[in-house]
Design a protein around this motif. Structure first.
Motif, mmCIF file in Angstrom:
data_model
loop_
_atom_site.group_PDB
_atom_site.id
_atom_site.type_symbol
_atom_site.label_atom_id
_atom_site.label_comp_id
_atom_site.label_asym_id
_atom_site.label_seq_id
_atom_site.Cartn_x
_atom_site.Cartn_y
_atom_site.Cartn_z
ATOM 1 N N PHE A 24 0.823 -1.200 0.000
ATOM 2 C CA PHE A 24 0.000 0.000 0.000
ATOM 3 C C PHE A 24 0.870 1.268 0.000
ATOM 4 O O PHE A 24 0.746 2.154 -0.854
ATOM 5 N N GLN A 27 3.041 1.706 -3.120
ATOM 6 C CA GLN A 27 2.280 2.230 -4.263
ATOM 7 C C GLN A 27 2.138 3.745 -4.186
ATOM 8 O O GLN A 27 2.343 4.447 -5.162
ATOM 9 N N ASP B 72 -11.865 5.492 -0.086
ATOM 10 C CA ASP B 72 -11.117 4.232 -0.101
ATOM 11 C C ASP B 72 -11.046 3.644 -1.508
ATOM 12 O O ASP B 72 -9.998 3.182 -1.953
ATOM 13 N N THR B 76 -7.665 3.566 -3.847
ATOM 14 C CA THR B 76 -7.141 2.282 -4.305
ATOM 15 C C THR B 76 -6.839 2.327 -5.798
ATOM 16 O O THR B 76 -5.797 1.846 -6.256
ATOM 17 N N ARG B 79 -3.688 4.750 -6.437
ATOM 18 C CA ARG B 79 -2.348 4.304 -6.119
ATOM 19 C C ARG B 79 -1.941 3.088 -6.940
ATOM 20 O O ARG B 79 -0.773 2.687 -6.940
ATOM 21 N N LEU B 91 -10.236 -4.915 -6.613
ATOM 22 C CA LEU B 91 -10.742 -3.932 -5.665
ATOM 23 C C LEU B 91 -11.218 -4.609 -4.388
ATOM 24 O O LEU B 91 -10.975 -4.127 -3.279
ATOM 25 N N MET B 94 -8.256 -5.634 -2.291
ATOM 26 C CA MET B 94 -7.457 -4.560 -1.709
ATOM 27 C C MET B 94 -8.204 -3.723 -0.676
ATOM 28 O O MET B 94 -7.601 -2.901 0.002
ATOM 29 N N THR B 95 -9.500 -3.904 -0.587
ATOM 30 C CA THR B 95 -10.254 -3.045 0.336
ATOM 31 C C THR B 95 -10.903 -3.810 1.480
ATOM 32 O O THR B 95 -11.525 -3.193 2.346
#
Lengths: 182, 182
Positions: A24, A27, B72, B76, B79, B91, B94-95
């Motif tokens: 994270f 990036q 958020d 995502t 980045r 997605l 990553m969340t």
DNA sequence: ATCGAATATTTCGATGTCGAAAGATTATGT
DNA sequence: ACATAATCTTTCGACATCGAAATATTCGAT
């Protein structure tokens, strides 16, 4: 024999290993090198930690037939001490949920006969919520496995590290105004 | 003059001061002295921390006209780098929300013209979600104030302490299996 | 005593999440 | 090729929370 085999539960996690938040941060560093995103190193991790721990703890409680919100209310009443009753307002303050959510929680715990609700005779605006015998027995039975399960989740840190973590978290919370009531 | 006045923002929070969790633990110690409830010292605090930080961060984002879930998702995508598009699956990974929640989130972001959604021509099971120009401009504008606000929330710890906290949190997360995906 | 402010709880509508099931597409084994 | 399994997204219903408004009770000042 001078070589101690390290138990597998004590696997080493050094700084060369990356967790999800490191990716994270990398990036962001690539995309916005002008920004100092280091705060996310803490805030991102407390968020993930909370999600992961919350899920695991919920699973453990589910095996005992309790939802986490149920345990939270029962435990709040239990640790208040005999006679295990608090006003709705106190419950709200101690659990960080809104009053409407607490109404809903107590409703459902009453239906399960784990707590009882009555109007406070001294101040009829208030409601007194107390553990039933079944509620007391339930929380006293479940809490042992609960803390044992939590201890397992934290085994990745040795006692010294756990203590250091506690100190830092407390300091941060105090700086955010999360002091003990009176 | 050898006395330096300490800026008020650097108030000291030493071990004599108690936060809400200390009270919590003291209650358990009184009621169930047989139990080792020390795990709650960490888990209780990460919970409270997350609630408090979450609320404050949400307030800051609200001033910019964004909900936290919106930020958020946009962050995502941002980045991830140009061309700022990811599959729904990515997605979700990553969340830390479920796929149905992500469908819902993307729906609403599409309505606000912050992202666009299209079927991946290479694999028509997939959906590609990408930032619109407006979405990119929004997240790039908001992220600066966002990290600045986060930094303020952490000012209770000096840089050294923040680093130690990061190290402990990362180690704990790694031990819980929260590694970076390859 | 009484009126208005303050306190405590409940109701109500809006939101957002989850999990299971459905639907659509692609991969695999024979 | 073909059936079956696996993958990805969406739909649906159930829940739980929040904040604002409604309700009920008590406190305070005159």
């Amino acid at each position: 024999m001078f070589v101690l085999t390290r138990p597998s539960s004590a696997r080493r996690y050094d700084r060369r290993m990356n967790d999800a938040v490191d990716l994270f941060l990398a990036q962001w560093a690539r995309e916005r090198p002008d920004l100092d995103v280091s705060p996310m190193a803490i805030i991102g991790r407390t968020g993930r930690l909370q999600q992961i721990l919350g899920r695991r703890i919920g699973d453990l409680l589910a095996e005992e037939g309790l939802e986490r919100w149920e345990f939270d209310v029962l435990a709040t009443l239990r640790r208040a001490g005999a006679p295990y009753r608090l006003t709705g307002r106190d419950l709200v303050r101690m659990t960080m949920v809104g009053s409407s959510a607490m109404t809903n929680r107590v409703d459902r715990l009453v239906k399960r006969d784990l707590v009882h609700r009555e109007v406070d005779p001294d101040n009829r605006r208030r409601v007194l919520v107390g553990l039933t015998d079944e509620g007391l027995a339930t929380v006293d039975r479940v809490v042992e496995g609960h803390v044992a399960g939590e201890a397992v989740l934290l085994e990745g840190l040795d006692p010294d590290e756990q203590e250091r973590l506690v100190g830092l978290l407390r300091k941060l919370l105090l700086s955010l105004g999360d002091g003990a009531p009176e």
